[in-house]
Design a protein around this motif. Sequence first.
Motif, mmCIF file in Angstrom:
data_model
loop_
_atom_site.group_PDB
_atom_site.id
_atom_site.type_symbol
_atom_site.label_atom_id
_atom_site.label_comp_id
_atom_site.label_asym_id
_atom_site.label_seq_id
_atom_site.Cartn_x
_atom_site.Cartn_y
_atom_site.Cartn_z
ATOM 1 N N MET A 135 0.826 -1.206 0.000
ATOM 2 C CA MET A 135 0.000 0.000 0.000
ATOM 3 C C MET A 135 0.863 1.260 0.000
ATOM 4 N N ILE A 136 1.996 1.207 0.689
ATOM 5 C CA ILE A 136 2.928 2.343 0.654
ATOM 6 C C ILE A 136 3.401 2.585 -0.774
ATOM 7 N N GLU A 137 3.814 1.514 -1.444
ATOM 8 C CA GLU A 137 4.294 1.636 -2.819
ATOM 9 C C GLU A 137 3.167 2.108 -3.740
ATOM 10 N N TYR A 138 1.969 1.616 -3.493
ATOM 11 C CA TYR A 138 0.806 2.024 -4.286
ATOM 12 C C TYR A 138 0.611 3.542 -4.208
ATOM 13 N N TYR A 139 0.585 4.068 -2.995
ATOM 14 C CA TYR A 139 0.321 5.499 -2.833
ATOM 15 C C TYR A 139 1.484 6.367 -3.295
ATOM 16 N N LEU A 140 2.690 5.814 -3.351
ATOM 17 C CA LEU A 140 3.821 6.563 -3.898
ATOM 18 C C LEU A 140 3.793 6.593 -5.424
ATOM 19 N N GLN A 141 3.422 5.487 -6.050
ATOM 20 C CA GLN A 141 3.536 5.342 -7.498
ATOM 21 C C GLN A 141 2.326 5.870 -8.264
ATOM 22 N N VAL A 142 1.144 5.763 -7.640
ATOM 23 C CA VAL A 142 -0.078 6.171 -8.350
ATOM 24 C C VAL A 142 -0.171 7.702 -8.387
ATOM 25 N N GLY A 148 -3.026 8.847 -5.458
ATOM 26 C CA GLY A 148 -1.684 8.809 -4.892
ATOM 27 C C GLY A 148 -1.509 9.877 -3.822
ATOM 28 N N SER A 149 -0.802 9.528 -2.749
ATOM 29 C CA SER A 149 -0.724 10.463 -1.638
ATOM 30 C C SER A 149 0.407 10.082 -0.689
ATOM 31 N N ILE A 175 10.169 6.176 1.823
ATOM 32 C CA ILE A 175 9.342 7.319 1.421
ATOM 33 C C ILE A 175 10.205 8.566 1.273
ATOM 34 N N ASP A 176 11.073 8.812 2.256
ATOM 35 C CA ASP A 176 11.958 9.985 2.166
ATOM 36 C C ASP A 176 12.887 9.887 0.956
ATOM 37 N N GLU A 177 13.386 8.686 0.700
ATOM 38 C CA GLU A 177 14.266 8.505 -0.454
ATOM 39 C C GLU A 177 13.513 8.776 -1.759
#
Length: 232
Positions: A135-142, A148-149, A175-177
């Motif tokens: 879910m983290i990757e989902y919200y970063l990529q979408v 995306g958020s 996330i920071d990276e």
Amino acid sequence: MKAKIVFLLLISQFVFSQTNFEKAENLYDQGKYTLAKSLFETLLKENPNQLKTIEYLGDISVQLKEWDKAIAFYQKLKTLRPNEANYYYKYGGVLGLKSKEGGKWVAIRLIGDMKESFEKALLLDPKHIEARWAMIEYYLQVPALFGGSEKKAQRYADELIKLSPVDGYLSKAHIDEYFERYKSAEKYYIKAIELGGSKNTYERLASLYKVKLHNSEKAKKILEQYQEKNKS
């Protein structure tokens, strides 16, 4: 006497199937996916609803980048065992891989089902670590247009810290990276190393130094620290 012969035949068939399953597993573990696939397909013909065989075939299809085949195998697993969180996680994962390779329009078509699958996995297993990473990757990529958020990604990272602090710090660093906040990412990776000290934690920090900060010497030193710490 006849009943005894039938019983012995059934036992021998069971042992044969078990032996082939173990062989297929060993081939999979060795990365010999095409050979393992052939054995698992034979086993599936003998027992079309054997969950572990279907799962291996799905995993092999992922390794061979046969996305549609993997989707079909994981879909079958969800049908056979609709309350197993990991099947929804793997189904969502392969949708993500297909959307990434297929381009924008494929991604648009699949992102809804992908998100729904990860959320279902978390509903069935609230402690599912990998689904939170997904879910983290989902919200970063979408794209933001489709939901995306960073804020939502951070929420799942906060949940990870409570469930598995090392995963939580690694996810915060990730996330920071992603947003090029490299100093902050470095701090979280160091926290993960101090708390867990696994090879993965050291490798992620080394990758940050080498790939993002272009400091190969620092990357080398952090890996040497891991090797020194884990001398037998």
